[in-house]
Design a protein around this motif. Structure first.
Motif, mmCIF file in Angstrom:
data_model
loop_
_atom_site.group_PDB
_atom_site.id
_atom_site.type_symbol
_atom_site.label_atom_id
_atom_site.label_comp_id
_atom_site.label_asym_id
_atom_site.label_seq_id
_atom_site.Cartn_x
_atom_site.Cartn_y
_atom_site.Cartn_z
ATOM 1 N N GLU A 1 0.848 -1.178 0.060
ATOM 2 C CA GLU A 1 -0.105 0.010 -0.114
ATOM 3 C C GLU A 1 0.767 1.235 0.057
ATOM 4 O OE1 GLU A 1 -3.716 -0.246 2.435
ATOM 5 O OE2 GLU A 1 -3.000 1.739 3.027
ATOM 6 N N LEU B 1 1.453 2.737 -3.363
ATOM 7 C CA LEU B 1 0.428 3.568 -3.917
ATOM 8 C C LEU B 1 0.474 4.990 -3.358
ATOM 9 C CD1 LEU B 1 -2.272 3.794 -5.545
ATOM 10 C CD2 LEU B 1 -3.425 3.589 -3.410
ATOM 11 N N GLU B 2 1.038 5.117 -2.267
ATOM 12 C CA GLU B 2 1.135 6.510 -1.893
ATOM 13 C C GLU B 2 2.430 7.015 -2.441
ATOM 14 O OE1 GLU B 2 1.178 7.073 2.565
ATOM 15 O OE2 GLU B 2 0.398 4.923 2.717
ATOM 16 N N TYR C 1 0.982 8.096 -5.631
ATOM 17 C CA TYR C 1 0.161 9.170 -5.749
ATOM 18 C C TYR C 1 0.856 10.525 -5.649
ATOM 19 C CZ TYR C 1 -3.489 12.296 -4.163
ATOM 20 O OH TYR C 1 -4.411 13.494 -4.448
ATOM 21 N N ASP C 2 2.094 10.465 -4.848
ATOM 22 C CA ASP C 2 2.724 11.663 -4.738
ATOM 23 C C ASP C 2 3.261 12.190 -5.876
ATOM 24 O OD1 ASP C 2 1.858 11.806 -2.047
ATOM 25 O OD2 ASP C 2 3.735 10.845 -1.044
ATOM 26 N N SER D 1 -0.104 12.300 -9.126
ATOM 27 C CA SER D 1 -1.360 12.784 -8.884
ATOM 28 C C SER D 1 -1.356 14.315 -9.477
ATOM 29 C CB SER D 1 -1.707 12.872 -7.478
ATOM 30 O OG SER D 1 -0.770 13.917 -6.653
ATOM 31 N N ALA D 2 -0.217 14.837 -9.398
ATOM 32 C CA ALA D 2 -0.150 16.314 -10.096
ATOM 33 C C ALA D 2 -0.597 16.132 -11.653
ATOM 34 C CB ALA D 2 0.846 17.012 -9.860
ATOM 35 N N LEU D 3 0.010 15.146 -12.263
ATOM 36 C CA LEU D 3 -0.140 14.689 -13.670
ATOM 37 C C LEU D 3 -1.451 14.566 -13.906
ATOM 38 C CD1 LEU D 3 1.040 14.407 -16.546
ATOM 39 C CD2 LEU D 3 1.458 12.013 -15.744
ATOM 40 N N HIS E 1 -4.210 14.946 -12.087
ATOM 41 C CA HIS E 1 -5.109 16.099 -11.785
ATOM 42 C C HIS E 1 -5.184 17.264 -12.730
ATOM 43 C CE1 HIS E 1 -6.094 19.892 -9.145
ATOM 44 N NE2 HIS E 1 -7.171 19.213 -9.231
ATOM 45 N N THR E 2 -3.697 17.531 -13.313
ATOM 46 C CA THR E 2 -3.934 18.651 -14.253
ATOM 47 C C THR E 2 -4.648 18.047 -15.453
ATOM 48 O OG1 THR E 2 -1.727 19.103 -13.180
ATOM 49 C CG2 THR E 2 -2.631 20.135 -15.248
ATOM 50 N N THR F 1 -9.315 12.431 -10.071
ATOM 51 C CA THR F 1 -8.147 12.131 -9.449
ATOM 52 C C THR F 1 -8.136 10.829 -8.450
ATOM 53 O OG1 THR F 1 -7.394 14.351 -9.777
ATOM 54 C CG2 THR F 1 -6.063 12.879 -8.412
ATOM 55 N N GLN F 2 -9.365 11.013 -7.711
ATOM 56 C CA GLN F 2 -9.470 9.940 -6.628
ATOM 57 C C GLN F 2 -9.852 8.646 -7.327
ATOM 58 O OE1 GLN F 2 -12.675 11.478 -3.971
ATOM 59 N NE2 GLN F 2 -12.655 9.347 -3.047
ATOM 60 N N PHE G 1 -6.848 6.834 -8.778
ATOM 61 C CA PHE G 1 -5.855 6.096 -8.158
ATOM 62 C C PHE G 1 -6.590 5.016 -7.081
ATOM 63 C CE2 PHE G 1 -3.602 9.875 -8.988
ATOM 64 C CZ PHE G 1 -2.385 9.435 -9.304
#
Lengths: 238, 213
Positions: B45, B48-49, B52-53, B56-58, B60-61, B77-78, B81
């Motif tokens: 797990e 995954l973090e 995400y870190d 996630s910006a890629l 989300h944008t 985004t949610q 992931f």
């Protein structure tokens, strides 16, 4: 000649007049090298995008919450060390708190009446407080004694006092939590900064809402603010 | 009084060393991404973090540009992931697989979000007899946006001074001579960074394209 050096092809992609004549001639006739120049030109055209925008922190929390609840059918984050059924009625100690509060309020009003608009000349010495609930802390894997915790009401503060023993010497900080009797919610109330004793002021309604299980965890310095899942001691205030 | 001197720091040196060093750095980076993907596949797990870190910006944008709505972009985004975690066993670890895979999931979630909007619009249209507000979305436009964002992330992940040089050259359109003056490096070194940086961006983009097929 053999294929051109990628660096020189990159140079041509940036400026078609750049580079030695033989490289330019080669790239003009060799399909592979011409393809590379075209691809690099394409990449150059895709530059200029504005900086990426990170999502708000709440999205991360939601993802992890979804993942955790989805993978484990039970929503219980930690095994709750509590065999007793959850009591629905108002526990005795809460009634005691209410009584103590009523008494304090009465005393306050009485003082106000006699002194009128004058400021009270002397504040009574701070008392040690009234223990309104207490818990025996034990290890989770056995019933070994790990000290005591108490909820103390004094004047207008509500404090959880922890006096633990034999927490071991594993590296990490010891964090004190109040776990809700629903076995799902929990809140950190602070760290045992030095030794095994600590006092933590908490809002009273936290206890009312069912956050009554005192838990001491060991937290590695990993930047993760959530409970490590490793509890050294636990006990329910009653 | 005793004065304790700070440890002397030798100034960073750029030159030949830097030109060879990033190559080793890139290999390490690729290996790290592959290892991260492998950890995800084996149910770790914390992988995954980390994923995400980093991405996630890629994602989300991308969602933000495609949907033009911050709330929908957050939701997508949610979903991406969470879906990534649930379908982690389908991922084949390779250096470019992670961003390609995440963008692929994002593409589906974005089209779901658009479909939901279209349904709402149709429903509204049926009630108040407005023309359906389909937002004329075009997959090739989305793909172009995604590629530009991949390039942007690739630049941001370059080690300095190459990153700064690339941003000056391609984002601020500065000449090599101006950049050389700004960063205090010889013109030849700047040129070399720009060329190799461009090749690196190409490799990253090709990797993502390849994995997206």
């Amino acid at each position: 000649m053999s294929h051109a050096d990628p660096d020189q092809l990159a140079g041509l992609a940036l400026d078609p007049t750049d580079g030695p004549a033989d490289v330019r001639d080669h790239a003009a006739t060799c399909p592979e090298c011409a393809g590379m120049v075209a691809a690099l030109t394409g990449v150059r055209r895709r530059t200029g995008a504005e900086a990426l925008v990170a999502p708000p922190a709440r999205v991360r929390a939601r993802v992890l919450a979804d993942v955790r609840t989805g993978d484990q059918p039970e929503p219980v984050a930690l095994p709750v060390h509590d065999e007793q059924p959850t009591r629905r009625a108002v526990p005795l100690w809460l009634a005691a708190v209410a009584a103590a509060l009523a008494l304090l309020a009465g005393v306050g009003l009485g003082r106000w009446d006699t002194t009128g608009t004058e400021a009270p000349e002397a504040v009574p010495p701070p008392d040690a407080g009234t223990v309104v609930a207490a818990a025996t802390l034990t290890a989770l894997d056995s019933d070994a004694d790990r000290g005591r915790a108490s909820a103390v009401q004094s004047e207008d503060t509500f404090t959880i006092r922890v006096s633990a023993t034999e927490l071991g010497d594993e590296p990490g900080v010891r964090e004190v939590w109040l776990i809700n009797v629903d076995g799902v919610r929990m809140v950190s109330i602070g760290l045992l900064a030095a030794g095994n004793d600590g006092e933590f002021a908490v809002p009273m309604d936290l206890i009312d809402k069912g956050y009554r299980i005192v838990d001491i965890s060991i937290e590695p310095d990993d930047g993760d603010p959530t409970h490590s899942g490793v509890s050294l001691a636990r006990g329910e205030l009653a | 009084m005793t004065i304790i001197p700070f440890p002397a720091r030798s100034p960073r040196r750029y030159g030949d060393r830097v030109v060879t060093q990033p190559m080793a750095f890139e290999d390490e980076q690729d290996e790290a991404v592959r290892a991260l993907a492998a950890r995800l596949v084996s149910d770790d797990e914390s992988a995954l973090e980390e994923i995400y870190d980093r991405w996630s910006a890629l994602v989300h944008t991308y969602a933000l540009r495609a949907l033009h709505d911050p709330h929908d972009a957050e939701d997508v985004t949610q979903q991406v992931f969470v879906a990534a975690w649930r379908s982690r066993h389908t991922l084949t670890p390779s250096p470019a697989a992670l961003p390609a895979w995440l963008l692929g999931i994002a593409r589906h979630k974005i089209s779901d979000a658009r479909a939901a909007r279209a349904r709402d619009a149709d429903r509204t249209a049926a009630v108040v007899s407005l023309p359906g507000a389909h937002d004329g979305s075009d997959q090739s436009v989305d793909d172009d946006v995604a590629e530009r964002l991949v390039v942007r992330q690739a630049v941001d992940e370059l080690p300095d001074p190459r990153r700064t040089i690339m941003l000056l050259a391609f984002w601020e359109e500065r000449s090599h001579a101006e950049i050389a003056e700004t960063v205090g490096l010889p013109l030849g070194t700047v040129k070399s960074h720009v060329r190799r940086g461009l090749i690196k961006l190409h490799q990253q983009l090709e990797g993502v394209r390849h994995e997206s097929r």
